[in-house]
Enzyme design. Sequence first.
Site, PDB file in Angstrom:
ATOM      1  N   GLY A 165       0.789  -1.215   0.000  1.00 38.68           N
ATOM      2  CA  GLY A 165       0.000   0.000   0.000  1.00 38.68           C
ATOM      3  C   GLY A 165       0.824   1.269   0.000  1.00 38.68           C
ATOM      4  O   GLY A 165       0.663   2.135  -0.857  1.00 38.68           O
ATOM      5  N   THR A 177      -6.358   5.335  -1.167  1.00 37.96           N
ATOM      6  CA  THR A 177      -6.030   4.812  -2.499  1.00 37.96           C
ATOM      7  C   THR A 177      -4.804   3.921  -2.494  1.00 37.96           C
ATOM      8  O   THR A 177      -4.677   3.032  -3.333  1.00 37.96           O
ATOM      9  CB  THR A 177      -5.808   5.968  -3.489  1.00 37.96           C
ATOM     10  OG1 THR A 177      -4.772   6.817  -2.985  1.00 37.96           O
ATOM     11  CG2 THR A 177      -7.070   6.782  -3.669  1.00 37.96           C
ATOM     12  N   CYS A 178      -3.894   4.160  -1.530  1.00 40.34           N
ATOM     13  CA  CYS A 178      -2.686   3.330  -1.503  1.00 40.34           C
ATOM     14  C   CYS A 178      -3.015   1.879  -1.159  1.00 40.34           C
ATOM     15  O   CYS A 178      -2.267   0.973  -1.501  1.00 40.34           O
ATOM     16  CB  CYS A 178      -1.667   3.900  -0.524  1.00 40.34           C
ATOM     17  SG  CYS A 178      -2.273   4.105   1.151  1.00 40.34           S
ATOM     18  N   PHE A 179      -4.143   1.658  -0.458  1.00 46.56           N
ATOM     19  CA  PHE A 179      -4.550   0.292  -0.117  1.00 46.56           C
ATOM     20  C   PHE A 179      -5.772  -0.164  -0.926  1.00 46.56           C
ATOM     21  O   PHE A 179      -6.340  -1.209  -0.640  1.00 46.56           O
ATOM     22  CB  PHE A 179      -4.857   0.190   1.381  1.00 46.56           C
ATOM     23  CG  PHE A 179      -3.668   0.445   2.248  1.00 46.56           C
ATOM     24  CD1 PHE A 179      -2.655  -0.492   2.358  1.00 46.56           C
ATOM     25  CD2 PHE A 179      -3.540   1.639   2.941  1.00 46.56           C
ATOM     26  CE1 PHE A 179      -1.546  -0.255   3.146  1.00 46.56           C
ATOM     27  CE2 PHE A 179      -2.428   1.883   3.738  1.00 46.56           C
ATOM     28  CZ  PHE A 179      -1.430   0.935   3.835  1.00 46.56           C
TER      29      PHE A 179
END
EC number: 2.3.2.26
Length: 522
Positions: free
Chosen positions: A184, A489-491
């Site tokens: 992530g 959004t990273c995950f």
Amino acid sequence: MEMFEQQKVFKVADYIKMGEFLNMFTFRVIWQALLPVQEAGSNELFTATRGLLMILYEMDSRRPYTPPDHWLIKEVKASSFLVDLDKGKKTAMFILLKMPHIIPFGERVKVFRKTVYNERVSLGLCDSQSTTPQSTLITVHRSRIVEDGYRQLAQQPVRAIKGLIRVRFVNEQGLDEAGIDQDGVFKEFLEETITKVFDPSLNLFKVTSEQKLFPSSTSYIQENYLHLFEFVGKMLGKAIYEGIIVEVPFAPFFLTQILGYGSSSTYSSVDELPSLDPDLAKNLSYTKHYEGDVGDLDLTFCYDEDIMGRLETHELVPGGKAIPVNNDNKIRYVHLMAHFRMYRQIREQMLAFKRGLNSIVNPDWLSVFSAPELQKLISGDTADIDISDLRKHTQYYGGYHNNHKVVNWLFEILEKDFTPTDRAAFLKFVTSCSKPPLLGFAHLEPPFSIRCVEVSDDQDTGDTVGSVLKGFFNIGRREPVGRLPTSSTCFNLLKLPNYQKKSTMRDKLKYAIHSNTGFELS
């Protein structure tokens, strides 16, 4: 104009017939071993027929003129290539590289992914019972993402970049942000880096009239600009290597150069000039077809470029400023001008970018794709989202589950109430990319997730036993009318309040995805 409007020297139907014959001819020569593999590369007949075939195929890639699936050969199965790859055989890969278009794009992506996986295993980059891959830890300040990433990664050995990279973010106050995660947080770092370096305001890249990216010819004003291009190439290569989708639209001519097709003896810069400079393409076409004396146009073999208010003259040939364009040399002028604008003007930047990209992703692996297909490999599929596939591969947290009332509402809204544009905006809201993964959501990393949230993001400390039970049983719930859905959004995580009315969730979700509110990247 000549191919589609005037249809000279051949009609479009003739090109289709030629392509069909040449496609089957070259396929039979290799597949049925009529020509030994080791001789195929030097045989003049094979080289000539395949060369013409690839010209026709590349023309079709730029502007389709053949029926759907025209180039596919049904008797070829991608599964045979995968089996050969597992056994370490190269023959099947050789055929695939020589005739990439005979197998559907999705199947070639599977072969590509399998090839990457095999390399990762051979380099010891995958978890196994006996070993755990080494990782590289970098510390990145939020205000210096590109600078810190470049400083710590540019000189790392290729194997380290291909391997596990862990990122620790430092916030604006100089404090470490919570959480170090190889998927992530690294995905966020990669996306943030790519977003910043491809921003035209940085002047490493420019955009065409169609908002497609290509290297800026004036990027030399940046210190160490070629090293930066190489670093950018490595970061994009890392995204491709990991299967991380990044929404970066490249100009078609630059994609062609990335793949190395521009160095082919059959390649002409004139063909792709409209994707860079449509006005220049029209002017050169006018020059080529000018029926009077071209000398009347008062052209010479040079190109004038406006560089920050200063006019700089580039000679297309030595002494070109003094060589007038006439009816005898106008064709040479047209090709030299196109070649200068498409290649010479950005040659150093392009070569540095390719050097970085190819250090991570073997160029032979990418050569199985056309330029439009490479764009899909980078940025995902252009098709509408398959909601059933998304739901099948969604993970749940905070008490939500696949049959939860709110989850059912969500997928009903996505399927029945949202337009394709809405669905694309929703996917971008959660994953930072509006396009679905090429091979489906089973291949999205990290997996698409939905979490029931109880509090605002600044108070969110993660799931607790109480919050999970409340989410699962819908205990003591009021309509969270003041809350919008948010995302990490990273995950690839959607943080969805436990709404009590479907209509409320639909309105809140639509507002959130179209106003870009609610993003929480870190």
